[in-house]
Design a protein around this motif. Sequence first.
Motif, PDB file in Angstrom:
ATOM      1  N   LEU A   1      -0.350 -10.313  -0.232  1.00 32.84           N
ATOM      2  CA  LEU A   1      -0.440  -9.105   0.579  1.00 32.84           C
ATOM      3  C   LEU A   1       0.024  -9.385   1.997  1.00 32.84           C
ATOM      4  CD1 LEU A   1      -3.996  -7.869  -0.502  1.00 32.84           C
ATOM      5  CD2 LEU A   1      -1.778  -7.234  -1.501  1.00 32.84           C
TER       6      LEU A   1
ATOM      7  N   ILE B   1      -2.907  -3.253   5.067  1.00 29.10           N
ATOM      8  CA  ILE B   1      -1.959  -3.784   4.096  1.00 29.10           C
ATOM      9  C   ILE B   1      -0.667  -2.987   4.190  1.00 29.10           C
ATOM     10  CG2 ILE B   1      -1.482  -4.157   1.650  1.00 29.10           C
ATOM     11  CD1 ILE B   1      -4.503  -4.457   1.220  1.00 29.10           C
TER      12      ILE B   1
ATOM     13  N   PHE C   1      -3.387  -2.394  -1.937  1.00 34.77           N
ATOM     14  CA  PHE C   1      -2.152  -2.815  -2.613  1.00 34.77           C
ATOM     15  C   PHE C   1      -1.638  -1.713  -3.533  1.00 34.77           C
ATOM     16  CE2 PHE C   1      -1.655  -4.174  -7.122  1.00 34.77           C
ATOM     17  CZ  PHE C   1      -0.283  -4.415  -7.122  1.00 34.77           C
TER      18      PHE C   1
ATOM     19  N   PHE D   1       3.485  -6.047  -0.321  1.00 36.75           N
ATOM     20  CA  PHE D   1       2.958  -6.977  -1.315  1.00 36.75           C
ATOM     21  C   PHE D   1       4.099  -7.643  -2.081  1.00 36.75           C
ATOM     22  CE2 PHE D   1       3.526  -3.046  -3.605  1.00 36.75           C
ATOM     23  CZ  PHE D   1       4.103  -3.458  -4.802  1.00 36.75           C
TER      24      PHE D   1
END
Length: 212
Positions: free
Chosen positions: A51, A58, A19, A61
């Motif tokens: 997320l 990832i 993140f 977010f």
Amino acid sequence: MALHVKALERSNTDEFDGFYAIYSTAFPISEQKSRDTLLAMQHASFYTIYLAYNDEKIVGFCIMYHPRSEDFFLLEYLAVDESLRGIGLGSTLLKSSIEQLFKTHGIRALLIEIESPEESSSDKEIRKKREQFYRNLGALKIDSFDYILALQSVEAPPAMKLLVYHPNLHAISKPTLQRWLEKIYVDVYECRKNDPRIAQMLDTAPPILNLI
């Protein structure tokens, strides 16, 4: 793209690092919170970091502030990987985050801070697109209300507007708005409850503010 959205686990350091890699490049330094502050937000009961995953990576977010015993939320940050912008990932991420937020904490007004597209600026078109992005999801603007971002720096904040997303809300009272502003200024921006900017914002506000 096999996209799915989940809340960042409070003890997961790998997820936090993934993140933070996007967060640290998505916003100007002046708008970023420190890594330690974000770690505290990860563990706080009144924040959730959602997320977006593409398979195991990832790619975006969304940070939501959800104060206990209140009737509103605040979208604090939303960003996707720079290489994946413009393909609808942001709207999918936000929709899923809102659904999970409402399911966990109940349906409340979601407040969204945006730079005013009405102000003459070099990024006016970007501001218009950003507002339209939220409007396409159903957010409305508080009519005739100028929002003042609670920056702690000496630089003047940009002209701002406040959007509200709620399935059934079309107007709010001035006392309700004042309570929201005070809570945001104190808990999110670490300002005083009687910060003069709050009185300035509400000075010419009518008793009932329409959402348009």
